[in-house]
Design a protein around this motif. Structure first.
Motif, mmCIF file in Angstrom:
data_model
loop_
_atom_site.group_PDB
_atom_site.id
_atom_site.type_symbol
_atom_site.label_atom_id
_atom_site.label_comp_id
_atom_site.label_asym_id
_atom_site.label_seq_id
_atom_site.Cartn_x
_atom_site.Cartn_y
_atom_site.Cartn_z
ATOM 1 N N SER A 185 0.823 -1.322 0.067
ATOM 2 C CA SER A 185 0.011 0.226 0.029
ATOM 3 C C SER A 185 0.767 1.430 -0.167
ATOM 4 O O SER A 185 0.712 2.176 -0.677
ATOM 5 C CB SER A 185 -0.778 0.072 1.125
ATOM 6 O OG SER A 185 -1.827 -1.127 1.411
ATOM 7 N N ASP A 222 -5.379 -12.403 -5.518
ATOM 8 C CA ASP A 222 -5.262 -11.429 -4.433
ATOM 9 C C ASP A 222 -4.818 -10.221 -4.615
ATOM 10 O O ASP A 222 -5.163 -9.229 -4.093
ATOM 11 C CB ASP A 222 -4.182 -12.154 -3.504
ATOM 12 C CG ASP A 222 -4.482 -13.496 -2.771
ATOM 13 O OD1 ASP A 222 -5.896 -13.705 -2.759
ATOM 14 O OD2 ASP A 222 -3.695 -14.292 -2.422
ATOM 15 N N HIS A 241 -5.774 -8.436 -7.338
ATOM 16 C CA HIS A 241 -7.148 -8.018 -7.647
ATOM 17 C C HIS A 241 -7.573 -7.414 -6.555
ATOM 18 O O HIS A 241 -7.954 -6.024 -6.384
ATOM 19 C CB HIS A 241 -8.044 -8.686 -8.416
ATOM 20 C CG HIS A 241 -7.395 -9.290 -9.588
ATOM 21 N ND1 HIS A 241 -7.998 -10.584 -10.358
ATOM 22 C CD2 HIS A 241 -6.112 -9.139 -10.246
ATOM 23 C CE1 HIS A 241 -7.343 -10.982 -11.495
ATOM 24 N NE2 HIS A 241 -6.076 -10.304 -11.446
ATOM 25 N N ARG A 242 -7.831 -8.309 -5.636
ATOM 26 C CA ARG A 242 -8.467 -7.459 -4.166
ATOM 27 C C ARG A 242 -7.670 -6.255 -3.739
ATOM 28 O O ARG A 242 -8.309 -5.343 -3.124
ATOM 29 C CB ARG A 242 -8.724 -8.579 -3.312
ATOM 30 C CG ARG A 242 -9.798 -9.448 -3.747
ATOM 31 C CD ARG A 242 -10.017 -10.484 -2.510
ATOM 32 N NE ARG A 242 -9.300 -11.455 -2.380
ATOM 33 C CZ ARG A 242 -8.963 -12.594 -2.768
ATOM 34 N NH1 ARG A 242 -9.666 -12.983 -3.890
ATOM 35 N NH2 ARG A 242 -8.031 -13.404 -2.381
ATOM 36 N N PHE A 243 -6.346 -6.761 -3.624
ATOM 37 C CA PHE A 243 -5.447 -5.385 -3.074
ATOM 38 C C PHE A 243 -5.617 -4.184 -3.900
ATOM 39 O O PHE A 243 -6.043 -3.018 -3.295
ATOM 40 C CB PHE A 243 -3.982 -6.099 -3.245
ATOM 41 C CG PHE A 243 -3.045 -4.951 -2.916
ATOM 42 C CD1 PHE A 243 -2.884 -4.417 -1.657
ATOM 43 C CD2 PHE A 243 -2.302 -4.450 -4.211
ATOM 44 C CE1 PHE A 243 -1.780 -3.556 -1.503
ATOM 45 C CE2 PHE A 243 -1.087 -3.367 -3.745
ATOM 46 C CZ PHE A 243 -1.022 -2.820 -2.311
ATOM 47 N N TYR A 244 -5.671 -4.152 -5.168
ATOM 48 C CA TYR A 244 -5.736 -2.869 -5.883
ATOM 49 C C TYR A 244 -7.097 -2.360 -5.751
ATOM 50 O O TYR A 244 -7.226 -0.995 -5.872
ATOM 51 C CB TYR A 244 -5.243 -3.143 -7.487
ATOM 52 C CG TYR A 244 -4.154 -3.419 -7.603
ATOM 53 C CD1 TYR A 244 -3.100 -2.524 -7.074
ATOM 54 C CD2 TYR A 244 -3.502 -4.469 -8.436
ATOM 55 C CE1 TYR A 244 -1.730 -3.013 -7.434
ATOM 56 C CE2 TYR A 244 -2.281 -4.841 -8.169
ATOM 57 C CZ TYR A 244 -1.058 -4.149 -7.936
ATOM 58 O OH TYR A 244 0.109 -4.222 -8.135
ATOM 59 N N GLU A 245 -8.241 -2.967 -5.718
ATOM 60 C CA GLU A 245 -9.558 -2.563 -5.396
ATOM 61 C C GLU A 245 -9.800 -1.902 -4.205
ATOM 62 O O GLU A 245 -10.461 -0.805 -3.854
ATOM 63 C CB GLU A 245 -10.560 -3.754 -5.537
ATOM 64 C CG GLU A 245 -10.789 -4.293 -7.220
ATOM 65 C CD GLU A 245 -11.528 -5.551 -7.421
ATOM 66 O OE1 GLU A 245 -12.181 -6.089 -6.335
ATOM 67 O OE2 GLU A 245 -11.786 -5.756 -8.368
ATOM 68 N N ARG A 246 -9.096 -2.639 -3.211
ATOM 69 C CA ARG A 246 -9.003 -2.031 -1.857
ATOM 70 C C ARG A 246 -8.430 -0.491 -2.132
ATOM 71 O O ARG A 246 -8.660 0.383 -0.999
ATOM 72 C CB ARG A 246 -8.358 -2.728 -0.784
ATOM 73 C CG ARG A 246 -9.323 -3.711 -0.299
ATOM 74 C CD ARG A 246 -8.630 -4.478 1.049
ATOM 75 N NE ARG A 246 -7.090 -4.882 1.036
ATOM 76 C CZ ARG A 246 -6.581 -5.649 0.478
ATOM 77 N NH1 ARG A 246 -7.549 -6.793 0.351
ATOM 78 N NH2 ARG A 246 -5.412 -6.095 0.276
ATOM 79 N N LEU A 247 -7.336 -0.427 -2.698
ATOM 80 C CA LEU A 247 -6.858 0.982 -3.033
ATOM 81 C C LEU A 247 -7.541 2.167 -3.766
ATOM 82 O O LEU A 247 -7.115 3.148 -4.101
ATOM 83 C CB LEU A 247 -5.493 0.859 -3.550
ATOM 84 C CG LEU A 247 -4.563 0.012 -2.443
ATOM 85 C CD1 LEU A 247 -3.034 0.062 -3.183
ATOM 86 C CD2 LEU A 247 -4.298 0.950 -1.065
ATOM 87 N N GLY A 248 -8.715 1.534 -4.353
ATOM 88 C CA GLY A 248 -9.503 2.548 -5.091
ATOM 89 C C GLY A 248 -9.411 2.129 -6.730
ATOM 90 O O GLY A 248 -10.127 2.828 -7.424
ATOM 91 N N THR A 266 -10.322 0.379 -10.144
ATOM 92 C CA THR A 266 -11.484 -0.342 -10.508
ATOM 93 C C THR A 266 -10.981 -1.249 -12.082
ATOM 94 O O THR A 266 -10.151 -0.752 -12.836
ATOM 95 C CB THR A 266 -12.429 0.505 -11.146
ATOM 96 O OG1 THR A 266 -12.078 1.451 -11.976
ATOM 97 C CG2 THR A 266 -13.107 1.363 -9.729
#
Length: 150
Positions: free
Chosen positions: A101, A129, A131-138, A140
């Motif tokens: 992050s 994993d 994909h979920r990490f980047y989505e958590r950072l905003g 799309t």
């Protein structure tokens, strides 16, 4: 998390960077830590290009993360400059520590400083994993990407 320095990569960092690139099933198929010559040559090209930033995250004198940030001027989006984040790798012992992050936040901040209107990245379809990490950072998942192996 201890002191962390994010700095431009230098030749002495290449072995650690390549080791991180090779430290997963996909990377193990395409990286070759046994011969660092092509990586050193690539670092020289990157270092001479003002639109490229290859950085390492260093903690207690040890390289623990890396990413490449590329600035791409363009005509679309009213002449927008975008940045592209590539080659994000975190040392296995540091995963889950928040380091990824911090590296991505650094890249976003640098992109803003360079006047970018968009930050983009790609990740292999199998890296769920990530994909979920980047989505958590905003980020799309807004596009479908294609590659042609040359």
């Amino acid at each position: 998390m201890g002191d962390l320095e994010i700095r431009t990569a230098v030749t002495d960092d290449v072995p650690a960077i390549v080791a991180m690139l090779a430290d997963d099933p996909l990377g193990a198929q395409r990286e070759s830590p046994d011969d660092l010559t092509p990586y050193v040559t690539a670092l020289e090209r990157l270092s001479s290009d003002p639109n490229q930033r290859l950085v390492v995250a260093v903690r207690e004198g040890r390289v623990v993360g890396t990413l490449q940030l590329t600035f791409i001027p363009g005509l679309s989006r009213r002449g927008a400059t975008r940045s592209l984040i590539e080659g994000v790798r975190i040392h296995a012992e540091e995963r889950g520590s928040g380091l990824g992050s911090r590296l991505i936040e650094w890249a976003i901040d640098e992109s803003r400083k360079e006047g970018c209107q968009l930050v983009q990245l790609t990740t292999d379809k199998s890296r769920t994993d990530a994909h979920r990490f980047y989505e958590r950072l905003g980020f799309t998942a807004s596009h479908t990407g294609f590659k042609l192996q040359l």
